[in-house]
Scaffold this active site. Structure first.
Site, PDB file in Angstrom:
ATOM      1  N   HIS A  46      -8.631  13.514   3.888  1.00  0.00           N
ATOM      2  CA  HIS A  46      -7.912  14.513   4.541  1.00  0.00           C
ATOM      3  C   HIS A  46      -6.358  14.470   3.294  1.00  0.00           C
ATOM      4  O   HIS A  46      -6.445  13.389   3.709  1.00  0.00           O
ATOM      5  CB  HIS A  46      -7.491  15.022   5.958  1.00  0.00           C
ATOM      6  CG  HIS A  46      -6.576  16.139   5.884  1.00  0.00           C
ATOM      7  ND1 HIS A  46      -6.542  16.807   5.475  1.00  0.00           N
ATOM      8  CD2 HIS A  46      -5.780  15.775   7.113  1.00  0.00           C
ATOM      9  CE1 HIS A  46      -5.712  17.666   6.015  1.00  0.00           C
ATOM     10  NE2 HIS A  46      -4.900  17.305   6.323  1.00  0.00           N
ATOM     11  N   HIS A  90      -2.496  16.307   2.354  1.00  0.00           N
ATOM     12  CA  HIS A  90      -1.789  16.866   1.652  1.00  0.00           C
ATOM     13  C   HIS A  90      -0.492  16.596   0.886  1.00  0.00           C
ATOM     14  O   HIS A  90      -0.152  17.600   0.109  1.00  0.00           O
ATOM     15  CB  HIS A  90      -0.286  17.224   2.836  1.00  0.00           C
ATOM     16  CG  HIS A  90      -0.820  18.105   4.711  1.00  0.00           C
ATOM     17  ND1 HIS A  90      -0.153  16.877   5.527  1.00  0.00           N
ATOM     18  CD2 HIS A  90      -2.226  18.191   5.021  1.00  0.00           C
ATOM     19  CE1 HIS A  90      -0.668  16.819   6.411  1.00  0.00           C
ATOM     20  NE2 HIS A  90      -1.726  17.966   6.001  1.00  0.00           N
ATOM     21  N   ASP A 131     -16.894  19.694 -14.074  1.00  0.00           N
ATOM     22  CA  ASP A 131     -17.869  18.566 -14.016  1.00  0.00           C
ATOM     23  C   ASP A 131     -17.996  18.372 -13.039  1.00  0.00           C
ATOM     24  O   ASP A 131     -19.280  17.813 -11.714  1.00  0.00           O
ATOM     25  CB  ASP A 131     -17.206  17.035 -15.191  1.00  0.00           C
ATOM     26  CG  ASP A 131     -17.533  17.906 -15.805  1.00  0.00           C
ATOM     27  OD1 ASP A 131     -18.544  18.208 -16.976  1.00  0.00           O
ATOM     28  OD2 ASP A 131     -16.671  17.020 -16.538  1.00  0.00           O
ATOM     29  N   HIS A 137      -2.774  24.847   4.694  1.00  0.00           N
ATOM     30  CA  HIS A 137      -2.744  23.525   5.528  1.00  0.00           C
ATOM     31  C   HIS A 137      -3.180  22.395   4.752  1.00  0.00           C
ATOM     32  O   HIS A 137      -1.446  21.885   3.574  1.00  0.00           O
ATOM     33  CB  HIS A 137      -4.216  22.932   6.334  1.00  0.00           C
ATOM     34  CG  HIS A 137      -4.264  21.846   7.275  1.00  0.00           C
ATOM     35  ND1 HIS A 137      -4.779  21.639   8.166  1.00  0.00           N
ATOM     36  CD2 HIS A 137      -3.311  20.632   6.793  1.00  0.00           C
ATOM     37  CE1 HIS A 137      -5.102  20.014   8.565  1.00  0.00           C
ATOM     38  NE2 HIS A 137      -4.079  19.410   8.189  1.00  0.00           N
ATOM     39  N   TYR A 146     -24.240  11.503 -16.981  1.00  0.00           N
ATOM     40  CA  TYR A 146     -22.865  10.615 -17.591  1.00  0.00           C
ATOM     41  C   TYR A 146     -23.056   9.094 -16.748  1.00  0.00           C
ATOM     42  O   TYR A 146     -23.737   9.277 -15.702  1.00  0.00           O
ATOM     43  CB  TYR A 146     -21.918  11.558 -16.267  1.00  0.00           C
ATOM     44  CG  TYR A 146     -19.843  10.613 -17.072  1.00  0.00           C
ATOM     45  CD1 TYR A 146     -19.967  11.022 -17.645  1.00  0.00           C
ATOM     46  CD2 TYR A 146     -19.334  10.480 -15.739  1.00  0.00           C
ATOM     47  CE1 TYR A 146     -18.469  10.187 -18.160  1.00  0.00           C
ATOM     48  CE2 TYR A 146     -18.322   9.868 -16.001  1.00  0.00           C
ATOM     49  CZ  TYR A 146     -17.867  10.161 -17.242  1.00  0.00           C
ATOM     50  OH  TYR A 146     -16.691   9.844 -16.977  1.00  0.00           O
TER      51      TYR A 146
HETATM   52 ZN   LIG Z   1      -3.696  17.630   7.745  1.00  0.00          ZN
END
Ligand SMILES: [Zn+2]
Length: 229
Positions: free
Chosen positions: A101, A103, A126, A166, A220
């Protein structure tokens, strides 16, 4: 914990601690926002970043081991505040071995606009096999973020979702693949933004996107070596 499982957890503590350095290296995170986790193969466990600890201070021994309900099994610190979302993804998607995760700025700007990133680049075809989708708005704390990630990415080629208002969540067969998807998502989001500011990006034919995705995912790289080693 058996000796084999203990050795695997030790390996993943090192890997997850090291991979957080990649978030910094690729400029995907500010302060302590952003986290990596890895599923422990063969056990209902995951290794994740502690909450609120500077990236400079992350080490294998302060990573947190949780069960897949987010309950701490090993570790003195609290786990990442995004632990519930990571745990939900592992429970719902058995093929996923890593979750990230961030930002990161450009991708999160698209999330702020609630807009998926259309596929106008071969590199996006790709890696993502088409658009990078937007997920629903969800408040942190319960299972809502995890549900939104799973609902958006199940059956989708993209390993990245832009959670509305978010930021980015990515998945992979392991934590390294999920980090790669986070790096590539930000790169694509930046170029797509620049293309929009220059003019009108040119659409790609669906069959060309399919062909690029198939080649990259299956051909690839070095023989016998995955595109996301
Ligand atoms: Zn967050």
């Amino acid at each position: 914990m058996s000796p084999d499982l203990g050795a695997e957890v030790t390996r993943l503590r090192e890997q997850v601690a090291t991979l957080h350095g990649e978030l910094v290296r690729y400029n995907l995170v500010a302060w302590t926002a952003g986290n990596v986790s890895a599923r422990v193969p063969g056990a209902d466990l995951m290794v994740i970043k502690p909450s609120g600890v500077s990236y400079d201070d992350l080490r294998p021994d302060n990573m947190i081991v949780c069960d897949l309900d987010g309950v701490v099994v090993e570790g003195d610190l609290s786990p990442s505040s995004d632990t519930a979302a990571h745990a939900y993804v592992y429970r719902a998607m058995p093929e996923v071995g890593g979750v990230v995760h961030t930002h990161s700025s450009y991708a999160t700007a698209w999330a702020a606009c609630g807009e998926s990133i259309p596929c106008h680049l071969t590199a996006q075809a790709d890696e993502f096999g088409g658009e990078i989708p937007v997920g629903p708005f969800a408040l942190i704390g319960g299972d809502d973020i995890g549900k939104g990630i799973v609902a958006t990415l199940s059956g989708h080629r993209s390993p990245a979702v832009l959670m509305r208002n978010h930021g980015v969540f990515t998945i992979g067969k392991d934590a390294r693949a999920a980090v790669k998807a986070a790096v590539m998502c930000e790169d694509v989001a930046r170029t797509a933004h620049l293309a929009r500011t220059l003019g009108r990006p040119v659409p790609m034919a669906r069959e060309d996107i399919d062909s690029l995705y198939d080649r990259y995912q299956n051909v690839y790289g070095q023989p016998g070596v995955s595109a996301t080693p």
